[in-house]
Design a protein around this motif. Structure first.
Motif, PDB file in Angstrom:
ATOM      1  N   VAL A   1      -8.441 -17.243   5.700  1.00 31.41           N
ATOM      2  CA  VAL A   1      -9.768 -16.149   5.507  1.00 31.41           C
ATOM      3  C   VAL A   1     -10.637 -17.377   5.938  1.00 31.41           C
ATOM      4  O   VAL A   1     -10.735 -18.461   5.468  1.00 31.41           O
ATOM      5  N   VAL A   2     -11.570 -17.028   7.051  1.00 30.41           N
ATOM      6  CA  VAL A   2     -12.694 -17.694   7.371  1.00 30.41           C
ATOM      7  C   VAL A   2     -14.135 -17.227   7.091  1.00 30.41           C
ATOM      8  O   VAL A   2     -14.324 -15.964   7.672  1.00 30.41           O
ATOM      9  N   TRP A   3     -14.848 -17.754   6.182  1.00 30.39           N
ATOM     10  CA  TRP A   3     -16.106 -16.841   6.021  1.00 30.39           C
ATOM     11  C   TRP A   3     -17.121 -17.391   6.913  1.00 30.39           C
ATOM     12  O   TRP A   3     -17.214 -18.786   7.266  1.00 30.39           O
ATOM     13  N   CYS A   4     -17.701 -16.450   7.501  1.00 29.82           N
ATOM     14  CA  CYS A   4     -18.909 -16.679   8.486  1.00 29.82           C
ATOM     15  C   CYS A   4     -20.095 -15.782   8.510  1.00 29.82           C
ATOM     16  O   CYS A   4     -20.390 -14.988   8.989  1.00 29.82           O
ATOM     17  N   PRO A   5     -20.794 -16.470   7.266  1.00 26.91           N
ATOM     18  CA  PRO A   5     -22.184 -15.631   6.986  1.00 26.91           C
ATOM     19  C   PRO A   5     -23.119 -15.699   7.965  1.00 26.91           C
ATOM     20  O   PRO A   5     -23.249 -17.010   8.570  1.00 26.91           O
ATOM     21  N   PRO A   6     -24.091 -14.605   8.425  1.00 22.90           N
ATOM     22  CA  PRO A   6     -25.078 -14.913   9.411  1.00 22.90           C
ATOM     23  C   PRO A   6     -26.063 -15.734   8.903  1.00 22.90           C
ATOM     24  O   PRO A   6     -26.566 -15.714   7.516  1.00 22.90           O
ATOM     25  N   ASP A   7     -26.892 -16.177   9.602  1.00 21.66           N
ATOM     26  CA  ASP A   7     -28.281 -16.710   9.119  1.00 21.66           C
ATOM     27  C   ASP A   7     -29.606 -15.840   8.785  1.00 21.66           C
ATOM     28  O   ASP A   7     -30.249 -15.805   7.792  1.00 21.66           O
ATOM     29  N   ALA A   8     -29.454 -14.822   9.456  1.00 19.28           N
ATOM     30  CA  ALA A   8     -30.474 -13.668   9.309  1.00 19.28           C
ATOM     31  C   ALA A   8     -29.816 -12.330   8.669  1.00 19.28           C
ATOM     32  O   ALA A   8     -28.749 -12.366   8.499  1.00 19.28           O
ATOM     33  N   PRO A   9     -30.789 -11.453   8.250  1.00 21.75           N
ATOM     34  CA  PRO A   9     -30.304 -10.230   7.474  1.00 21.75           C
ATOM     35  C   PRO A   9     -29.269  -9.613   8.461  1.00 21.75           C
ATOM     36  O   PRO A   9     -29.399  -9.434   9.613  1.00 21.75           O
TER      37      PRO A   9
ATOM     38  N   VAL B   1     -22.028 -11.177  15.176  1.00 21.65           N
ATOM     39  CA  VAL B   1     -20.521 -10.603  15.275  1.00 21.65           C
ATOM     40  C   VAL B   1     -19.801 -11.155  16.540  1.00 21.65           C
ATOM     41  O   VAL B   1     -18.410 -11.493  16.752  1.00 21.65           O
ATOM     42  N   ALA B   2     -20.542 -11.005  17.784  1.00 19.72           N
ATOM     43  CA  ALA B   2     -20.029 -11.157  19.122  1.00 19.72           C
ATOM     44  C   ALA B   2     -19.868 -12.784  19.157  1.00 19.72           C
ATOM     45  O   ALA B   2     -18.639 -13.362  19.592  1.00 19.72           O
ATOM     46  N   ALA B   3     -20.546 -13.573  18.658  1.00 18.99           N
ATOM     47  CA  ALA B   3     -20.642 -15.067  18.621  1.00 18.99           C
ATOM     48  C   ALA B   3     -19.139 -15.737  17.888  1.00 18.99           C
ATOM     49  O   ALA B   3     -18.617 -16.399  18.152  1.00 18.99           O
TER      50      ALA B   3
ATOM     51  N   VAL C   1     -11.731  -9.946  13.260  1.00 16.47           N
ATOM     52  CA  VAL C   1     -13.196 -10.349  12.916  1.00 16.47           C
ATOM     53  C   VAL C   1     -13.839  -9.227  12.296  1.00 16.47           C
ATOM     54  O   VAL C   1     -13.714  -7.894  12.832  1.00 16.47           O
ATOM     55  N   ASP C   2     -14.329  -9.143  11.146  1.00 17.67           N
ATOM     56  CA  ASP C   2     -14.854  -7.992  10.306  1.00 17.67           C
ATOM     57  C   ASP C   2     -16.390  -8.270   9.969  1.00 17.67           C
ATOM     58  O   ASP C   2     -16.777  -9.211   9.509  1.00 17.67           O
ATOM     59  N   ALA C   3     -17.001  -7.223  10.493  1.00 16.32           N
ATOM     60  CA  ALA C   3     -18.444  -7.205  10.373  1.00 16.32           C
ATOM     61  C   ALA C   3     -18.786  -6.715   8.844  1.00 16.32           C
ATOM     62  O   ALA C   3     -19.870  -6.864   8.378  1.00 16.32           O
TER      63      ALA C   3
ATOM     64  N   VAL D   1      -8.339 -13.873   9.529  1.00 16.76           N
ATOM     65  CA  VAL D   1      -9.494 -12.863   9.438  1.00 16.76           C
ATOM     66  C   VAL D   1     -10.862 -13.601   9.313  1.00 16.76           C
ATOM     67  O   VAL D   1     -10.908 -14.659   8.639  1.00 16.76           O
ATOM     68  N   TYR D   2     -11.881 -13.391  10.216  1.00 16.23           N
ATOM     69  CA  TYR D   2     -13.194 -13.891  10.205  1.00 16.23           C
ATOM     70  C   TYR D   2     -14.092 -12.967   9.608  1.00 16.23           C
ATOM     71  O   TYR D   2     -14.453 -11.925  10.126  1.00 16.23           O
ATOM     72  N   ARG D   3     -14.462 -13.385   8.344  1.00 21.01           N
ATOM     73  CA  ARG D   3     -15.530 -12.230   7.794  1.00 21.01           C
ATOM     74  C   ARG D   3     -16.825 -12.858   7.849  1.00 21.01           C
ATOM     75  O   ARG D   3     -17.199 -13.923   7.445  1.00 21.01           O
ATOM     76  N   CYS D   4     -17.689 -11.628   8.296  1.00 20.45           N
ATOM     77  CA  CYS D   4     -18.938 -11.891   8.655  1.00 20.45           C
ATOM     78  C   CYS D   4     -19.913 -11.941   7.457  1.00 20.45           C
ATOM     79  O   CYS D   4     -20.902 -11.221   7.415  1.00 20.45           O
TER      80      CYS D   4
END
Length: 828
Positions: A190-198, A213-215, A296-298, A340-343
């Motif tokens: 599991v790779v945690w990939c939270p965004p910077d913006a809402p 998500v695309a990045a 990759v899971d949005a 899995v890359y979780r956004c």
């Protein structure tokens, strides 16, 4: 059927499944994704039973894919030993032994011929997804096994099902055997990939989050090997992310149910180049996407939600459940170790709901209620449904069906209801097809209803433009054309006008929409740009809509976001007043209307189409009962703060609230919600005198609240919830009845000699004593005065006697005299 089945985990459990079916007639298979249950269980059953094995899938895409996969294992084309049937398409032959169908197709067959002639067994796949059709088909099959065909084997399969609960449903008198198939899932990092913006705003998923998500997908492509499966909530997001991935060193393949078959096949087939499959939840559990090593899971899904009060139903974007997130992640570990890359963040993950709600709890139930009525079980009476339908939703559904003429007063289906059901569409759309064919012609009626069925995009909310787009071969053209052909074929003979009336195209589209949704016929408000629908809900067009300024609209789709007063119109067509009235004659009424508008009572006599005024004139002396009702509506809008709450009225309300919490009935609930709901019982006699908001300020709220006092219990009000309590010094101290326990704030010197904490509510509730210093600051808080004198007083005395030397601080407060002021300082 399969001479040499592939070595999938479920293979070892097939003998146990066959034994369970032979011995008990039913079985539940619990197996994780990738174990091969959809591929191997149906042919194993076909070899053990006579007739055709019917296998359900929740989606058309999954049904076609499952049939192709099994036919390929047999080395045959689809339609020979293995076939499929979805809405508007069927491929099977006399040699077919396994037929994969959508749950909707099986539902139609059950309604036409409940004993399912020629069917040797039914396999319900993916029952954990809890779609409405799946829940209903399960209940109907249990009913068929109990009353028509005890010999019909029934197998329920799922990845995350509550097996014991389903076993009790399908087994009849005794629970069905549960066959558990262990999965062989490879490790998934599991790779945690939270965004910077809402991630979302009031419109849904933000463009900035789709950029993220695309990045993240590009990052995954650079860090990992193998194909990548990207989960986003809907078809619009699939297209948006696919565009953002232009130029990557891989084939980008969209995947969702509205795509043509060829494009779906490309997404599900491994090629020479690496793939990035951008998919909706359709790939979550019911499809096999080979070659995937990375997910990759949005983190979102799109689910049906209905505002029953406003009659607005649609899809909303929600966070996925933890169970769904685990299923998505598992796609990366089916064939080899993956990632899995979780956004979203790990902390956000812990706050996700454990499981998604079943669709019956949140969706519009109109079609569901009609199917129950057609089965002869209005409201689900006598059926074993996994969950009972919500009362409010079923009531709204019955009201809608009655308005369509589909059910009678007792909820039983009418002949018209059976015609509507036979169309195989939402009942409102089916009604629009049947009645619209006589108004605009069969072809145009079918085309418009097909457009509404496939949810084609309407730029600027212009549905007429959307129809032109699909006619020219736009993105939704293939699905639209197939559905239009199916709907036209579903029309009974004699329902269509021979050549179709000579209505202009825009009014023809609007007329069909108005027939489907008469509660959404809308008129532009005088002097404004917003609309009022016949249901009473306000609505507004999106900025820049070509429909802006149109006097009348037939609204096909609208949603009301959180915090918004008016709904946003997503698709609509223009109509005129005559079309509006002709499309909804049952909504036309005449009489006196009294409403609360902008802080005033407005009374008019006239003619209305639902809540929309057609013509009216002022009324000088309106009916007092209607005035009172209008003011009640105004209070519901503005809240009880519009009333003049004196300190005495507030105090009485707080005392009543305390007694309701402490003693219950007959003491009334006086929360905002309860008082508004029962405003006629306490404020009713005064409302008829109100004409404007300032009149509310002259109402006697205290006297009105006293009308709620329960007699004869009210005679004990001052005993059970005294306004004041006399303390040992002789002072009468006010009790503070806040939202929690009642508080008595009193100076410490005034309670000397008080041995126990006073109790109220018939001795059930102790007062919370706030014992104050001479400066009226809290020195101690207690509900056990005796304990305080023993263990806490000495410390308080030591801290305060030097600060307040003129006040009495006796060593023994139980024998000391209580005093109001400083008192006489005693020798300590």
């Amino acid at each position: 059927m399969l001479a040499d089945p592939p070595d999938l985990p479920v293979r070892a459990g097939l003998p146990e499944v066959v034994r369970a079916v032979r011995d008990h007639g039913a079985a539940v298979i619990q197996a994780p994704p990738g174990t091969g249950k959809t591929t191997l269980v149906p042919p194993a059953l076909a070899a053990a039973v006579g007739g055709t094995v019917v296998v359900t899938q929740p989606r058309r895409l999954a049904a076609r894919a499952a049939a192709r996969r099994l036919a390929a294992l047999l080395g045959e084309p689809v339609g020979r030993t293995v076939g499929y049937a979805v809405r508007g398409e069927r491929r099977r032959s006399a040699a077919t032994r396994v037929e994969v169908v959508t749950t909707g197709v099986l539902l139609r067959r059950l309604q036409r011929d409940p004993d399912l002639p020629g069917v040797g067994a039914v396999v319900l796949d993916e029952v954990h997804e809890r779609h409405l059709d799946a829940d209903l088909v399960l209940a109907l099959l249990v009913d068929v096994r109990e009353n028509l065909r005890a010999d019909l084997p029934l197998v329920a399969m799922s990845a995350t099902v509550a097996a014991e609960r389903v076993a009790a449903l399908v087994g009849g008198p005794a629970p069905a055997p549960v066959v558990e198939i262990p999965g062989v899932l490879h490790p998934v990092e599991v790779v945690w990939c939270p965004p910077d913006a809402p991630r979302t705003d009031v419109r849904g998923v933000t463009p900035a989050f789709l950029d993220h998500v695309a990045a993240t997908t590009r990052r995954a492509l650079g860090e990992r090997a193998g194909d990548v499966l990207v989960f986003v909530p809907g078809a619009g997001e699939v297209a948006a992310v696919a565009r953002r991935l232009a130029g990557v060193d891989a084939d980008v393949r969209p995947l969702h149910g509205r795509l043509p078959h060829r494009e779906q096949d490309l997404a599900l087939t491994e090629g020479r180049r690496r793939r990035v499959v951008v998919s909706t939840a359709v790939a979550e559990s019911s499809l096999t996407v080979p070659g995937v090593r990375v997910v990759v899971d949005a983190g979102f899904s799109r689910e049906p939600r209905t505002d029953h009060r406003r009659g607005l139903a649609g899809l909303v974007t929600l966070r996925v459940s933890r169970a769904a997130a685990e299923q998505r992640a598992g796609r990366a570990g089916r064939e080899a170790p993956g990632a899995v890359y979780r956004c979203w963040s790990e902390a956000d993950h812990a706050r996700l709901p454990g499981h998604a709600q079943p669709e019956i709890a949140t969706a519009d139930l109109t079609a569901f209620a009609l199917e129950l009525a057609c089965w002869g079980s209005p409201g689900g009476a006598g059926l074993t449904l996994p969950d009972p339908p919500p009362v409010a939703a079923m009531s709204a559904a019955r009201e809608t069906l009655a308005g369509l003429g589909a059910v009678g007063p007792d909820g039983t289906v009418t002949a018209r209801g059976r015609l509507i059901s036979a169309v195989g569409a939402d009942p409102r759309l089916a009604r629009a097809l049947l009645d619209g064919a006589a108004v605009v012609g069969a072809r145009r009626a079918a085309e418009v209803v097909a457009l509404l069925s496939v949810d084609a995009r309407a730029p600027g909310a212009d549905l007429v433009a959307a129809l032109r787009d699909v006619r020219r071969g736009g993105p939704d053209a293939s699905a639209w054309a197939a559905e239009a052909r199916r709907l036209r074929a579903a029309l009974p003979e004699g329902t269509a006008a021979p050549a179709g009336p000579d209505l202009p195209e825009d009014l023809a589209v609007g007329a069909v929409v108005a027939l489907a949704h008469p509660d959404r016929i809308a008129r532009r408000r005088p002097g404004g740009s917003t609309y009022l629908m016949t249901s009473g809900t306000g609505a507004a067009l999106p900025p820049g809509s070509p429909l802006a300024g149109t006097a009348w609209l037939a609204v096909a789709d609208a949603d009301r976001g959180a915090g918004r007063r008016d709904a946003t119109i997503r698709s609509a067509a223009p109509i005129d007043e005559s079309v509006a009235v002709e499309s909804a004659p049952a909504l036309v009424h005449e009489g006196e209307s009294v409403t609360w508008v902008d802080g005033a009572v407005v009374a008019r006599r006239g003619r209305w189409l639902g809540a929309v005024e057609l013509s009216s004139a002022p009324v000088a002396d309106p009916d007092p009962a209607l005035v009172a009702a209008a003011v009640r509506d105004g209070l519901a809008q503005d809240g009880l703060a519009a009333l003049p709450w004196t300190p005495a009225a507030t105090a009485l309300r707080e005392r009543l609230a305390f007694l309701h919490r402490a003693l219950g009935e007959p003491w009334p609930e006086v929360s905002e919600q309860a008082l508004l709901a029962g405003v006629g019982a306490w404020l009713g006699p005064d409302l008829a005198r109100v004409r404007r908001a300032p009149d509310l300020g002259r109402l006697d709220v205290l006297q009105a609240l006293r009308r709620l006092l329960p007699w004869p219990a009210a005679a004990r009000l001052d005993e059970l919830a005294p306004e004041r309590v006399t303390v040992p010094s002789g002072t009468q101290v006010r009790v503070d009845y806040g939202p929690d326990q009642p508080v008595l704030a009193v100076r410490l010197q005034e309670v000397f000699g008080w041995h126990e904490t006073p109790r109220i509510a018939g001795g059930r509730v102790p007062l919370v004593l706030h014992l104050l210093s001479p400066a009226r600051r809290p020195a101690a808080v207690t509900t056990d005065l005796a304990s305080f004198w023993r263990t806490g007083y000495s410390q308080v005395r030591a801290e305060l006697r030097g600060r307040y030397p003129k006040h009495a601080w006796p060593e023994d407060p139980l024998t000391a005299e209580a005093v109001r002021g400083a008192g006489r300082r005693r020798r300590d």
